[in-house]
Write a protein that holds these residues in place. Structure first.
Motif, PDB file in Angstrom:
ATOM      1  N   ILE A  89       0.830  -1.213   0.000  1.00  0.00           N
ATOM      2  CA  ILE A  89       0.000   0.000   0.000  1.00  0.00           C
ATOM      3  C   ILE A  89       0.860   1.257   0.000  1.00  0.00           C
ATOM      4  O   ILE A  89       1.924   1.302   0.620  1.00  0.00           O
ATOM      5  CB  ILE A  89      -0.944  -0.001   1.231  1.00  0.00           C
ATOM      6  CG1 ILE A  89      -1.992   1.122   1.106  1.00  0.00           C
ATOM      7  CG2 ILE A  89      -0.152   0.139   2.524  1.00  0.00           C
ATOM      8  CD1 ILE A  89      -3.045   0.892   0.087  1.00  0.00           C
ATOM      9  N   GLU A  90       0.419   2.267  -0.736  1.00  0.00           N
ATOM     10  CA  GLU A  90       1.030   3.597  -0.674  1.00  0.00           C
ATOM     11  C   GLU A  90       0.066   4.515   0.067  1.00  0.00           C
ATOM     12  O   GLU A  90      -1.124   4.559  -0.239  1.00  0.00           O
ATOM     13  CB  GLU A  90       1.286   4.140  -2.078  1.00  0.00           C
ATOM     14  CG  GLU A  90       2.392   3.404  -2.826  1.00  0.00           C
ATOM     15  CD  GLU A  90       2.675   4.051  -4.171  1.00  0.00           C
ATOM     16  OE1 GLU A  90       3.848   4.353  -4.437  1.00  0.00           O
ATOM     17  OE2 GLU A  90       1.716   4.247  -4.943  1.00  0.00           O
ATOM     18  N   LEU A  91       0.607   5.236   1.029  1.00  0.00           N
ATOM     19  CA  LEU A  91      -0.189   6.144   1.851  1.00  0.00           C
ATOM     20  C   LEU A  91       0.338   7.564   1.679  1.00  0.00           C
ATOM     21  O   LEU A  91       1.527   7.823   1.870  1.00  0.00           O
ATOM     22  CB  LEU A  91      -0.104   5.735   3.326  1.00  0.00           C
ATOM     23  CG  LEU A  91      -0.594   4.313   3.637  1.00  0.00           C
ATOM     24  CD1 LEU A  91      -0.177   3.897   5.037  1.00  0.00           C
ATOM     25  CD2 LEU A  91      -2.106   4.216   3.477  1.00  0.00           C
ATOM     26  N   GLY A  92      -0.551   8.466   1.301  1.00  0.00           N
ATOM     27  CA  GLY A  92      -0.105   9.831   1.061  1.00  0.00           C
ATOM     28  C   GLY A  92      -1.197  10.845   1.299  1.00  0.00           C
ATOM     29  O   GLY A  92      -2.241  10.546   1.904  1.00  0.00           O
ATOM     30  N   LEU A 131      -7.976   1.091   7.097  1.00  0.00           N
ATOM     31  CA  LEU A 131      -7.883  -0.353   6.834  1.00  0.00           C
ATOM     32  C   LEU A 131      -9.193  -0.888   6.256  1.00  0.00           C
ATOM     33  O   LEU A 131      -9.184  -1.712   5.334  1.00  0.00           O
ATOM     34  CB  LEU A 131      -7.529  -1.105   8.115  1.00  0.00           C
ATOM     35  CG  LEU A 131      -6.065  -1.015   8.565  1.00  0.00           C
ATOM     36  CD1 LEU A 131      -5.902  -1.579   9.973  1.00  0.00           C
ATOM     37  CD2 LEU A 131      -5.148  -1.756   7.586  1.00  0.00           C
ATOM     38  N   HIS A 132     -10.313  -0.404   6.786  1.00  0.00           N
ATOM     39  CA  HIS A 132     -11.628  -0.830   6.296  1.00  0.00           C
ATOM     40  C   HIS A 132     -11.780  -0.512   4.809  1.00  0.00           C
ATOM     41  O   HIS A 132     -12.235  -1.352   4.016  1.00  0.00           O
ATOM     42  CB  HIS A 132     -12.711  -0.122   7.115  1.00  0.00           C
ATOM     43  CG  HIS A 132     -14.110  -0.355   6.640  1.00  0.00           C
ATOM     44  ND1 HIS A 132     -14.739  -1.577   6.721  1.00  0.00           N
ATOM     45  CD2 HIS A 132     -15.013   0.501   6.064  1.00  0.00           C
ATOM     46  CE1 HIS A 132     -15.964  -1.478   6.222  1.00  0.00           C
ATOM     47  NE2 HIS A 132     -16.155  -0.227   5.828  1.00  0.00           N
ATOM     48  N   ARG A 162       0.359  -0.140   7.683  1.00  0.00           N
ATOM     49  CA  ARG A 162       1.272  -1.020   6.929  1.00  0.00           C
ATOM     50  C   ARG A 162       1.511  -2.327   7.678  1.00  0.00           C
ATOM     51  O   ARG A 162       1.522  -3.415   7.075  1.00  0.00           O
ATOM     52  CB  ARG A 162       2.602  -0.298   6.683  1.00  0.00           C
ATOM     53  CG  ARG A 162       2.500   0.904   5.761  1.00  0.00           C
ATOM     54  CD  ARG A 162       3.846   1.592   5.616  1.00  0.00           C
ATOM     55  NE  ARG A 162       3.753   2.826   4.832  1.00  0.00           N
ATOM     56  CZ  ARG A 162       4.198   4.011   5.227  1.00  0.00           C
ATOM     57  NH1 ARG A 162       4.783   4.140   6.421  1.00  0.00           N
ATOM     58  NH2 ARG A 162       4.072   5.073   4.460  1.00  0.00           N
ATOM     59  N   GLU A 163       1.692  -2.214   8.983  1.00  0.00           N
ATOM     60  CA  GLU A 163       1.937  -3.413   9.803  1.00  0.00           C
ATOM     61  C   GLU A 163       0.754  -4.364   9.774  1.00  0.00           C
ATOM     62  O   GLU A 163       0.903  -5.588   9.620  1.00  0.00           O
ATOM     63  CB  GLU A 163       2.231  -3.003  11.258  1.00  0.00           C
ATOM     64  CG  GLU A 163       2.531  -4.153  12.189  1.00  0.00           C
ATOM     65  CD  GLU A 163       2.762  -3.687  13.623  1.00  0.00           C
ATOM     66  OE1 GLU A 163       2.940  -4.564  14.489  1.00  0.00           O
ATOM     67  OE2 GLU A 163       2.734  -2.467  13.872  1.00  0.00           O
ATOM     68  N   ALA A 164      -0.463  -3.811   9.894  1.00  0.00           N
ATOM     69  CA  ALA A 164      -1.671  -4.638   9.878  1.00  0.00           C
ATOM     70  C   ALA A 164      -1.832  -5.340   8.538  1.00  0.00           C
ATOM     71  O   ALA A 164      -2.198  -6.522   8.474  1.00  0.00           O
ATOM     72  CB  ALA A 164      -2.899  -3.796  10.195  1.00  0.00           C
ATOM     73  N   LEU A 165      -1.547  -4.643   7.457  1.00  0.00           N
ATOM     74  CA  LEU A 165      -1.678  -5.235   6.121  1.00  0.00           C
ATOM     75  C   LEU A 165      -0.624  -6.312   5.886  1.00  0.00           C
ATOM     76  O   LEU A 165      -0.888  -7.336   5.256  1.00  0.00           O
ATOM     77  CB  LEU A 165      -1.588  -4.155   5.057  1.00  0.00           C
ATOM     78  CG  LEU A 165      -2.746  -3.153   5.016  1.00  0.00           C
ATOM     79  CD1 LEU A 165      -2.449  -2.010   4.056  1.00  0.00           C
ATOM     80  CD2 LEU A 165      -4.053  -3.847   4.618  1.00  0.00           C
ATOM     81  N   LYS A 166       0.559  -6.084   6.412  1.00  0.00           N
ATOM     82  CA  LYS A 166       1.625  -7.088   6.263  1.00  0.00           C
ATOM     83  C   LYS A 166       1.270  -8.367   6.999  1.00  0.00           C
ATOM     84  O   LYS A 166       1.485  -9.477   6.495  1.00  0.00           O
ATOM     85  CB  LYS A 166       2.939  -6.514   6.796  1.00  0.00           C
ATOM     86  CG  LYS A 166       4.156  -7.372   6.472  1.00  0.00           C
ATOM     87  CD  LYS A 166       5.443  -6.652   6.868  1.00  0.00           C
ATOM     88  CE  LYS A 166       6.646  -7.498   6.470  1.00  0.00           C
ATOM     89  NZ  LYS A 166       7.919  -6.830   6.835  1.00  0.00           N
TER      90      LYS A 166
END
Length: 347
Positions: free
Chosen positions: A2-5, A299-300, A340-344
């Protein structure tokens, strides 16, 4: 991954008592400070919008992005959006190629129709050609991104005959995204062309956009594009604070005032606190709250749509610069790492 910006439109703060508008020079300097912080806290991208109104500071995103390139090292720098319908694609490509060179390959173009129409009379275009302008100019922009020398003709500009286009970007081409609202034809076009899409979810319930995501993915597959190259994002109005109620209450006057300024020209009824509160719920389009609430909702949305990019649009109504800086700090140092941690872990 994921990219977060963050995306911004360069809103200028308007004094509710006097109607006085913040100087554009002040807001531009603040934006550069904010982008510098985004880079320092590890956010992935920044997008700057194009507007031609007195309550927005930025008419040329590439100018702000070029300035931001000199004070950042890693963050991607793009438009959000460039109104391609009323632009000259050749000049737009050259300008962004220049940003790409200054930033050592970090520039992106996000092409869109825009949600305002002021650029059409400003640059001498007729709104009756709204759709045709976009189609033709996007096609030319994509050709420019692929070819050093181009021969091309269309309805809305002089032909190009064996014309070389300089400067070229660092890698000879740049990422080009397409921004869409809620039209099926737009997502089918993007899927057919194999272009990444940013969906603007700025009202209503995000769940209502699911059919459009499905149409886009199907168009991508049907046109033979590899799913490993598939990229899709959402752009949602967001603001982050240390305390949920406090930041919601503080941000509401800025947000409501801007909704009412825009709504006055579009026939919208006055914006209500109930709309804002629903928008902040898990079913709404706003991500305004504390760190934990924001993590959960981001995340949702990512999981709902299978996103590769999430853009927090953070300057609606131009909240105070100090609050913007704190929101960026929270996003980069607390929200983004936990998302990012949750997605990983979920992989």
């Amino acid at each position: 991954m994921i990219e977060l910006g963050i995306g911004m439109f360069g809103d200028l703060q308007v004094d509710s008592a006097t109607g006085k508008i913040q100087p554009a020079a002040q807001r531009m300097r603040e934006i550069i400070e904010e982008v510098k912080l985004m880079d320092q806290v590890g956010l992935d991208f920044f997008g700057m919008g194009e507007h031609h109104r007195e309550d927005y500071a930025v008419a040329s995103p590439e100018i702000i992005l070029a300035a931001a390139a000199t004070v950042t090292k890693n963050i991607k720098l793009g438009s959000a959006v460039s109104v391609i319908s009323s632009a000259d694609p050749v000049k737009l490509f050259q300008d962004f190629a220049s940003v790409d060179i200054i930033s050592n390959g970090r520039a992106e173009i996000m092409a869109g129709r825009g949600s305002f129409i002021e650029s059409f009379p400003l640059y001498g275009y007729d709104l009756k050609d709204y759709a045709d302008l976009f189609d033709e100019k996007l096609e030319l922009l994509l050709r420019l991104n692929k070819q050093d020398t181009i021969t091309w003709s269309g309805r809305f500009r002089k032909p190009l005959i064996n014309q070389q286009i300089y400067p070229r970007p660092v890698n000879n081409s740049m990422p080009i995204w397409v921004a869409v609202g809620g039209t099926t034809s737009s997502v089918i076009r993007a899927g057919r062309l194999g272009l990444p899409v940013m969906f603007a979810i700025i009202g209503g319930a995000p769940e209502n956009f699911k059919p459009l995501f499905e149409v886009y993915e199907q168009a991508w597959v049907d046109n033979g594009h590899d799913m490993k190259d598939f990229q899709v994002g959402v752009h949602m109005h967001s603001f982050f604070g240390d305390n949920s109620k406090a930041i919601a209450d503080k941000y509401y006057p800025f947000y409501a005032s801007q909704m009412n300024r825009i709504g006055a020209s579009r026939g919208w009824p006055p914006y209500q606190r109930s709309q804002y509160d629903f928008g902040r719920s898990i079913h709404g389009h706003l991500i305004v709250g504390d760190v934990n609430e924001s993590i959960d909702k981001i995340l949702h949305v990512i999981e709902m749509f299978g996103l590769t990019r999430f853009s927090a649009h953070m300057d609606v109504g131009s909240p105070d610069h100090a609050d913007m800086m704190r929101a960026i700090e929270l996003y980069g140092t607390q929200i983004a790492p936990k998302v990012r941690e949750a997605l990983k872990k979920a992989e």
